[in-house]
Design a protein around this motif. Structure first.
Motif, short mmCIF file in Angstrom:
data_model
loop_
_atom_site.label_atom_id
_atom_site.label_comp_id
_atom_site.label_asym_id
_atom_site.label_seq_id
_atom_site.Cartn_x
_atom_site.Cartn_y
_atom_site.Cartn_z
N UNK A 1 38.42 44.59 42.11
CA UNK A 1 38.26 43.06 41.20
C UNK A 1 39.37 42.62 40.67
N UNK A 2 40.51 43.23 40.16
CA UNK A 2 41.72 42.75 39.55
C UNK A 2 42.57 42.20 40.71
N UNK A 3 42.39 43.15 41.93
CA UNK A 3 43.33 42.40 43.05
C UNK A 3 42.66 40.98 43.15
N UNK A 4 41.36 40.86 43.40
CA UNK A 4 40.73 39.60 43.78
C UNK A 4 40.89 38.52 42.83
N UNK A 5 40.79 38.88 41.48
CA UNK A 5 41.14 37.81 40.29
C UNK A 5 42.40 37.60 40.27
N UNK A 6 43.29 38.37 40.64
CA UNK A 6 44.99 38.23 40.57
C UNK A 6 45.24 37.24 41.91
N UNK A 7 44.56 37.51 42.82
CA UNK A 7 44.65 36.73 43.94
C UNK A 7 44.40 35.21 43.98
N UNK A 8 43.36 34.94 43.12
CA UNK A 8 42.93 33.45 42.59
C UNK A 8 43.79 32.86 41.70
N UNK A 9 44.19 34.04 40.81
CA UNK A 9 45.18 33.26 39.57
C UNK A 9 46.46 32.99 40.30
N UNK A 10 46.87 33.71 41.32
CA UNK A 10 48.17 33.28 42.36
C UNK A 10 48.00 31.86 42.87
N UNK A 11 46.77 31.70 43.26
CA UNK A 11 46.48 30.27 43.80
C UNK A 11 46.68 29.26 42.98
#
Length: 166
Positions: free
Chosen positions: A52-62
């Protein structure tokens, strides 16, 4: 770089949706554990939290990269920055998938599934009408073929002789 309020709002929505989906996944794992189909232990919790942290971090990167390239004047640099960001984010997710599947301290399915939760959240927001894309900047103009302001000039009654025939 500080996130703009709209980006913060969307990131918060994605984080909340991902957290809810993760909790639902835990409930499903617990129910399946009760019937003896899967094991619900720390590997499920640890894998899903990091996923979940990786998924949220991906969206934050976007959010961060899109906010950064908006002010970029050079289109080639803008495209290169977006492409580099995409490649790095996909690489990080691929590394996480490999680690989640290969490391015995993570339950593979629980580690990889949260990567899909932001997409599920976005679909939910679209279906319920809570997410609506921004309206076009300019006023919409309805152009019809029948609204011709000037009629076409009438053709001459007699043909003109401009030569060319002998």
């Amino acid at each position: 770089m500080k996130l703009q309020p709209e980006s913060k709002k969307e990131l918060t929505r994605i984080a909340c949706g991902t957290a809810i989906c993760t909790a639902v996944m835990w409930v499903i794992f617990a129910a399946l554990h009760l019937v003896g189909w899967v094991k619900f232990d720390y590997t499920v919790v640890l894998g899903s939290l990091i996923g979940a942290a990786v998924a949220i971090g991906n969206f934050a990167g976007i959010c961060l990269v899109c906010q950064k390239v908006i002010d970029e004047q050079d289109e080639k640099r803008r495209k290169a920055t977006l492409q580099a960001s995409y490649n790095v984010r996909m690489l990080l997710q691929a590394v996480w998938i490999i680690v989640a599947i290969g490391a015995p301290v993570f339950q593979p399915f629980a580690g990889v599934l949260p990567l899909l939760f932001p997409r599920v959240t976005i679909y939910y927001l679209q279906i319920t009408g809570k997410y609506k894309p921004l309206a076009p900047a300019g006023p919409s103009v309805d152009v019809s073929v029948e609204d011709d302001p000037e009629p076409a000039p009438e053709l001459e009654a007699e043909p003109r002789d401009e030569g060319g025939e002998t």
